[in-house]
Write an enzyme that holds these catalytic residues in place. Structure first.
Site, mmCIF file in Angstrom:
data_model
loop_
_atom_site.group_PDB
_atom_site.id
_atom_site.type_symbol
_atom_site.label_atom_id
_atom_site.label_comp_id
_atom_site.label_asym_id
_atom_site.label_seq_id
_atom_site.Cartn_x
_atom_site.Cartn_y
_atom_site.Cartn_z
ATOM 1 N N SER A 123 0.826 -1.212 0.000
ATOM 2 C CA SER A 123 0.000 0.000 0.000
ATOM 3 C C SER A 123 0.856 1.255 0.000
ATOM 4 O O SER A 123 1.957 1.268 0.561
ATOM 5 C CB SER A 123 -0.863 -0.022 1.260
ATOM 6 O OG SER A 123 -1.339 1.269 1.567
ATOM 7 N N GLU A 125 0.441 3.517 1.882
ATOM 8 C CA GLU A 125 0.593 3.907 3.288
ATOM 9 C C GLU A 125 1.980 3.535 3.841
ATOM 10 O O GLU A 125 2.365 4.019 4.900
ATOM 11 C CB GLU A 125 -0.495 3.250 4.143
ATOM 12 C CG GLU A 125 -1.884 3.821 3.901
ATOM 13 C CD GLU A 125 -2.080 5.238 4.442
ATOM 14 O OE1 GLU A 125 -1.714 5.497 5.590
ATOM 15 O OE2 GLU A 125 -2.595 6.077 3.690
ATOM 16 N N TYR A 147 -1.482 0.566 10.659
ATOM 17 C CA TYR A 147 -1.784 -0.010 9.340
ATOM 18 C C TYR A 147 -0.564 0.072 8.423
ATOM 19 O O TYR A 147 -0.125 -0.931 7.853
ATOM 20 C CB TYR A 147 -2.983 0.713 8.703
ATOM 21 C CG TYR A 147 -3.274 0.228 7.308
ATOM 22 C CD1 TYR A 147 -4.068 -0.886 7.084
ATOM 23 C CD2 TYR A 147 -2.727 0.876 6.189
ATOM 24 C CE1 TYR A 147 -4.318 -1.345 5.794
ATOM 25 C CE2 TYR A 147 -2.973 0.425 4.896
ATOM 26 C CZ TYR A 147 -3.767 -0.684 4.708
ATOM 27 O OH TYR A 147 -4.005 -1.138 3.436
HETATM 28 N N1 GDD Z 1 -12.947 7.383 5.465
HETATM 29 C C1 GDD Z 1 -13.101 8.713 5.490
HETATM 30 N N2 GDD Z 1 -14.251 9.269 5.990
HETATM 31 N N3 GDD Z 1 -12.091 9.486 5.031
HETATM 32 C C2 GDD Z 1 -12.249 10.838 5.035
HETATM 33 C C3 GDD Z 1 -13.409 11.461 5.513
HETATM 34 C C4 GDD Z 1 -14.476 10.624 6.026
HETATM 35 O O1 GDD Z 1 -15.520 11.102 6.485
HETATM 36 N N4 GDD Z 1 -13.273 12.798 5.381
HETATM 37 C C5 GDD Z 1 -12.065 13.002 4.831
HETATM 38 N N5 GDD Z 1 -11.439 11.818 4.627
HETATM 39 C C6 GDD Z 1 -10.082 11.658 4.050
HETATM 40 C C7 GDD Z 1 -9.157 10.852 4.968
HETATM 41 O O2 GDD Z 1 -8.648 11.693 5.999
HETATM 42 C C8 GDD Z 1 -8.092 10.422 3.945
HETATM 43 O O3 GDD Z 1 -7.170 11.476 3.735
HETATM 44 C C9 GDD Z 1 -8.883 10.268 2.643
HETATM 45 O O4 GDD Z 1 -10.159 10.883 2.876
HETATM 46 C C10 GDD Z 1 -9.068 8.831 2.191
HETATM 47 O O5 GDD Z 1 -9.567 8.051 3.257
HETATM 48 P P1 GDD Z 1 -10.073 6.547 3.011
HETATM 49 O O6 GDD Z 1 -11.033 6.505 1.890
HETATM 50 O O7 GDD Z 1 -10.540 6.036 4.342
HETATM 51 O O8 GDD Z 1 -8.772 5.763 2.496
HETATM 52 P P2 GDD Z 1 -7.222 5.735 3.011
HETATM 53 O O9 GDD Z 1 -6.423 6.627 2.120
HETATM 54 O O10 GDD Z 1 -7.144 5.969 4.469
HETATM 55 O O11 GDD Z 1 -6.810 4.211 2.779
HETATM 56 C C11 GDD Z 1 -7.154 3.477 1.595
HETATM 57 O O12 GDD Z 1 -6.130 3.513 0.651
HETATM 58 C C12 GDD Z 1 -4.889 2.903 1.043
HETATM 59 C C13 GDD Z 1 -3.885 3.069 -0.101
HETATM 60 O O13 GDD Z 1 -4.283 2.413 -1.211
HETATM 61 C C14 GDD Z 1 -7.454 2.035 2.037
HETATM 62 O O14 GDD Z 1 -7.968 1.335 0.942
HETATM 63 C C15 GDD Z 1 -6.204 1.344 2.511
HETATM 64 O O15 GDD Z 1 -6.499 -0.021 2.813
HETATM 65 C C16 GDD Z 1 -5.150 1.432 1.392
HETATM 66 O O16 GDD Z 1 -3.952 0.805 1.784
#
Ligand code: GDD
Length: 321
Positions: A123, A125, A147
């Site tokens: 990832s 991350e 994570y």
């Molecule tokens: N979930 C969520 N909910 N995220 C929010 C929100 C909300 O209400 N508001 C803003 N965000 C912002 C988070 O702070 C982050 O910067 C971005 O939206 C994306 O959040 P997520 O969709 O939860 O994904 P992620 O980036 O944390 O993680 C995903 O991508 C990674 C890289 O591919 C996941 O799929 C991980 O498993 C994966 O490794």
């Protein structure tokens, strides 16, 4: 028949990859954890073509038995606890599944069927507080949070088994990838589903965290092709898989709401509960190596992706009313 074994088959990526491999004529074996509520929702349309086997990334013996029994040509380790904020509340469980789980499945490959080719779902991350922009396959890892730290361990173990045991093992360093099958807790789906609910009169507002957070959002259906391509090369190597383009959560809201003829400013409310204590900035990948060596390119752009998800959510919710 070429055989593929997938962990995480019930998830978004598992379902797209299983579909893709079936189309290629593979025999697909998917591992599920026993629980009273296993959801096959994403697999319903192909379930009768899959072999489902019970096993668990926490249980070394179950993995060895599966590898011995099926002797798969390709192993895709997609299982993990994938929602980043939860990992801070469950750091030990995250480490056990997302980090040690990789060691266990690699051990199973080494002991039971070392000819198998192995794909690890790494990832973006792992780059955490990034050491360079854009990130490539050689950017130093600097993860923050359970994570990213667990994914970094899996990433390095994959390299270790490749270098020390000569196993064809590689990591796909995937940036965010979305689809109508994305879980509702992730921001893209939260926004497309929320906007569709508002349009249909089922909700009045949508509460989100940081609207200025930026991510690189691609289409999951494209990304599983990159996983497969990585296992078809002469030599095993790691690849960054992304579009190379970032957008803010605000852009995401604008796209989803305006597609439905709504102004997001009237409905979206920022709420402290959804802010992250640590926000990764400048997660921007360089997909040049995947373009060049795999011949892989994304086919679905940001706007198209969001519209695809809004269309799905709108129609699906309308059916339920
Ligand atoms: N979930 C969520 N909910 N995220 C929010 C929100 C909300 O209400 N508001 C803003 N965000 C912002 C988070 O702070 C982050 O910067 C971005 O939206 C994306 O959040 P997520 O969709 O939860 O994904 P992620 O980036 O944390 O993680 C995903 O991508 C990674 C890289 O591919 C996941 O799929 C991980 O498993 C994966 O490794």
């Amino acid at each position: 028949m070429t055989k593929a074994f997938l962990t995480g088959i019930t998830g978004q990526d598992g379902s797209y990859l299983a579909e893709f491999l079936l189309e290629k004529g593979y025999d697909v074996i998917g591992m599920v954890r026993r629980s009273s509520t296993v959801s096959f929702q994403r697999l319903r349309h192909i379930q009768d073509q899959l072999e489902i086997v019970q096993g668990n990334l926490h249980d070394q013996g179950s993995l060895i038995s599966i590898l011995e029994q099926y002797q798969p040509d390709e192993v895709y380790n997609l299982a993990a606890s994938s929602f980043v904020p939860i990992s801070s509340h469950q750091p030990v469980l995250t480490g056990d599944a997302t980090a040690l789980g990789v060691a266990r499945i690699l051990e199973a490959v080494r002991l039971a069927y070392p000819q198998a080719r192995f794909y690890q779902a790494s990832s973006s991350e792992i780059f955490g507080t990034v050491q360079e922009v854009p990130q490539t396959e050689t950017t130093p890892l600097n993860p923050r949070g359970p994570y990213g730290i667990a994914k970094a361990y899996g990433h390095w173990m994959t390299k270790h088994y490749r270098q020390v045991f000569n196993i064809y093992a590689c990591s796909g360093i995937l940036y965010n990838h979305e689809s109508p099958r994305r879980g509702l807790e992730f921001v893209t789906r939260k926004v497309t589903h929320g906007a569709a609910r508002i349009k249909l009169g089922l909700a009045k507002e949508l509460r989100l965290g940081n609207l200025e957070a930026r991510r690189d959002w691609g289409y999951a259906g494209d990304y599983v092709k990159a996983m497969w391509l990585m296992l078809q090369q002469e030599q095993p190597e790691d690849f960054v898989v992304c579009t190379g383009e970032t957008h803010s959560v605000r852009d995401l809201c604008e796209s989803a709401f305006s597609y439905l003829g709504l102004d997001y400013l009237e409905y979206v409310v920022q709420d402290d509960r959804y802010f992250r204590p640590v926000e990764e900035k400048l997660l921007v990948g360089d997909p040049a190596k995947a373009h060049k060596k795999l011949g892989w390119k994304p086919t679905v752009g940001f706007k198209e992706l969001i519209q695809m998800m809004v269309d799905y959510d709108f129609e699906d919710l309308k059916r339920q009313i």
